[in-house]
Motif scaffolding. Structure first.
Motif, PDB file in Angstrom:
ATOM      1  N   LEU A  57      77.507  -3.305  -9.873  1.00  0.00           N
ATOM      2  CA  LEU A  57      78.316  -3.746  -8.730  1.00  0.00           C
ATOM      3  C   LEU A  57      78.288  -2.725  -7.597  1.00  0.00           C
ATOM      4  N   GLU A  58      78.311  -1.442  -7.949  1.00  0.00           N
ATOM      5  CA  GLU A  58      78.247  -0.401  -6.918  1.00  0.00           C
ATOM      6  C   GLU A  58      76.908  -0.418  -6.204  1.00  0.00           C
ATOM      7  N   THR A  59      75.841  -0.666  -6.939  1.00  0.00           N
ATOM      8  CA  THR A  59      74.512  -0.739  -6.342  1.00  0.00           C
ATOM      9  C   THR A  59      74.419  -1.924  -5.396  1.00  0.00           C
ATOM     10  N   ILE A  60      74.919  -3.067  -5.848  1.00  0.00           N
ATOM     11  CA  ILE A  60      74.922  -4.272  -5.005  1.00  0.00           C
ATOM     12  C   ILE A  60      75.728  -4.013  -3.735  1.00  0.00           C
ATOM     13  N   GLN A  61      76.903  -3.391  -3.882  1.00  0.00           N
ATOM     14  CA  GLN A  61      77.747  -3.101  -2.725  1.00  0.00           C
ATOM     15  C   GLN A  61      77.036  -2.155  -1.757  1.00  0.00           C
ATOM     16  N   ALA A  62      76.336  -1.169  -2.283  1.00  0.00           N
ATOM     17  CA  ALA A  62      75.607  -0.227  -1.426  1.00  0.00           C
ATOM     18  C   ALA A  62      74.522  -0.945  -0.627  1.00  0.00           C
ATOM     19  N   VAL A  63      73.818  -1.864  -1.269  1.00  0.00           N
ATOM     20  CA  VAL A  63      72.771  -2.622  -0.575  1.00  0.00           C
ATOM     21  C   VAL A  63      73.399  -3.511   0.493  1.00  0.00           C
ATOM     22  N   ILE A  64      74.489  -4.173   0.157  1.00  0.00           N
ATOM     23  CA  ILE A  64      75.184  -5.028   1.126  1.00  0.00           C
ATOM     24  C   ILE A  64      75.653  -4.194   2.321  1.00  0.00           C
ATOM     25  N   ASN A  65      76.203  -3.013   2.051  1.00  0.00           N
ATOM     26  CA  ASN A  65      76.658  -2.133   3.141  1.00  0.00           C
ATOM     27  C   ASN A  65      75.497  -1.707   4.034  1.00  0.00           C
ATOM     28  N   ALA A  66      74.366  -1.385   3.428  1.00  0.00           N
ATOM     29  CA  ALA A  66      73.190  -0.978   4.210  1.00  0.00           C
ATOM     30  C   ALA A  66      72.695  -2.126   5.091  1.00  0.00           C
ATOM     31  N   ILE A  67      72.661  -3.321   4.537  1.00  0.00           N
ATOM     32  CA  ILE A  67      72.234  -4.493   5.313  1.00  0.00           C
ATOM     33  C   ILE A  67      73.217  -4.744   6.455  1.00  0.00           C
ATOM     34  N   SER A  68      74.506  -4.608   6.177  1.00  0.00           N
ATOM     35  CA  SER A  68      75.524  -4.812   7.209  1.00  0.00           C
ATOM     36  C   SER A  68      75.356  -3.816   8.350  1.00  0.00           C
ATOM     37  N   LYS A  69      75.071  -2.547   8.006  1.00  0.00           N
ATOM     38  CA  LYS A  69      74.852  -1.535   9.040  1.00  0.00           C
ATOM     39  C   LYS A  69      73.643  -1.895   9.899  1.00  0.00           C
ATOM     40  N   GLN A  70      72.579  -2.393   9.259  1.00  0.00           N
ATOM     41  CA  GLN A  70      71.385  -2.802  10.009  1.00  0.00           C
ATOM     42  C   GLN A  70      71.729  -3.953  10.951  1.00  0.00           C
ATOM     43  N   ALA A  71      72.499  -4.909  10.463  1.00  0.00           N
ATOM     44  CA  ALA A  71      72.856  -6.073  11.275  1.00  0.00           C
ATOM     45  C   ALA A  71      73.734  -5.665  12.457  1.00  0.00           C
ATOM     46  N   ILE A  72      74.678  -4.777  12.213  1.00  0.00           N
ATOM     47  CA  ILE A  72      75.554  -4.306  13.289  1.00  0.00           C
ATOM     48  C   ILE A  72      74.755  -3.537  14.334  1.00  0.00           C
ATOM     49  N   ALA A  73      73.844  -2.684  13.880  1.00  0.00           N
ATOM     50  CA  ALA A  73      73.008  -1.930  14.821  1.00  0.00           C
ATOM     51  C   ALA A  73      72.153  -2.868  15.668  1.00  0.00           C
ATOM     52  N   ALA A  74      71.578  -3.883  15.037  1.00  0.00           N
ATOM     53  CA  ALA A  74      70.750  -4.850  15.772  1.00  0.00           C
ATOM     54  C   ALA A  74      71.601  -5.627  16.776  1.00  0.00           C
ATOM     55  N   LYS A  75      72.805  -5.988  16.372  1.00  0.00           N
ATOM     56  CA  LYS A  75      73.706  -6.720  17.269  1.00  0.00           C
ATOM     57  C   LYS A  75      74.077  -5.857  18.465  1.00  0.00           C
ATOM     58  N   ASN A  76      74.356  -4.568  18.213  1.00  0.00           N
ATOM     59  CA  ASN A  76      74.701  -3.658  19.306  1.00  0.00           C
ATOM     60  C   ASN A  76      73.535  -3.495  20.276  1.00  0.00           C
ATOM     61  N   GLU A  77      72.325  -3.376  19.750  1.00  0.00           N
ATOM     62  CA  GLU A  77      71.146  -3.249  20.612  1.00  0.00           C
ATOM     63  C   GLU A  77      70.956  -4.514  21.455  1.00  0.00           C
ATOM     64  N   SER A  78      71.168  -5.667  20.846  1.00  0.00           N
ATOM     65  CA  SER A  78      71.045  -6.927  21.579  1.00  0.00           C
ATOM     66  C   SER A  78      72.085  -7.003  22.689  1.00  0.00           C
ATOM     67  N   SER A  79      73.307  -6.595  22.367  1.00  0.00           N
ATOM     68  CA  SER A  79      74.374  -6.612  23.372  1.00  0.00           C
ATOM     69  C   SER A  79      74.045  -5.700  24.538  1.00  0.00           C
ATOM     70  N   LYS A  80      73.533  -4.500  24.224  1.00  0.00           N
ATOM     71  CA  LYS A  80      73.152  -3.566  25.290  1.00  0.00           C
ATOM     72  C   LYS A  80      72.054  -4.156  26.161  1.00  0.00           C
ATOM     73  N   ALA A  81      71.090  -4.812  25.541  1.00  0.00           N
ATOM     74  CA  ALA A  81      69.983  -5.403  26.296  1.00  0.00           C
ATOM     75  C   ALA A  81      70.481  -6.528  27.197  1.00  0.00           C
ATOM     76  N   ILE A  82      71.400  -7.324  26.690  1.00  0.00           N
ATOM     77  CA  ILE A  82      71.947  -8.435  27.488  1.00  0.00           C
ATOM     78  C   ILE A  82      72.724  -7.886  28.681  1.00  0.00           C
ATOM     79  N   ILE A  83      73.544  -6.878  28.438  1.00  0.00           N
ATOM     80  CA  ILE A  83      74.323  -6.280  29.531  1.00  0.00           C
ATOM     81  C   ILE A  83      73.392  -5.669  30.583  1.00  0.00           C
TER      82      ILE A  83
END
Length: 98
Positions: A57-83
């Motif tokens: 469960l800890e391993t799964i959570q770590a992978v989910i957290n890493a994917i979430s960080k990637q998604a948030i970073a991509a969203k932030n980059e997209s927002s910056k590009a749009i602005i």
């Protein structure tokens, strides 16, 4: 997740890999149905006769957290590009009206 992965663990690992691939290719919006499947599979596994152990469960959570960080970073980059694009468009419009 260990070398002797259960069928459930392998399936969850595949789902996580697929979600991560979608996020990395800027297709995170397409991950919703896979995330729903992942949630159902995790719930089913946790309620089964052979639930995951703490380490799994800890391993799964770590992978989910890493994917979430990637998604948030991509969203932030997209927002910056749009602005930036909107600001450029406003500057060009202001310049043309002069």
């Amino acid at each position: 997740m260990g070398q002797s992965l259960s069928v459930k663990a392998e399936h969850i690992h595949e789902l996580l890999n697929y979600i991560e691939a979608l996020v990395q290719s800027n297709k995170a919006d397409e991950a919703k149905p896979i995330m729903d499947t992942l949630n159902s599979e995790l719930k089913s596994w946790c309620e089964s006769d052979t639930p995951p152990n703490t380490q799994e469960l800890e391993t799964i959570q770590a992978v989910i957290n890493a994917i979430s960080k990637q998604a948030i970073a991509a969203k932030n980059e997209s927002s910056k590009a749009i602005i930036k694009q909107k600001k450029s468009g406003k500057a060009i419009s202001a310049y043309k009206s002069v």
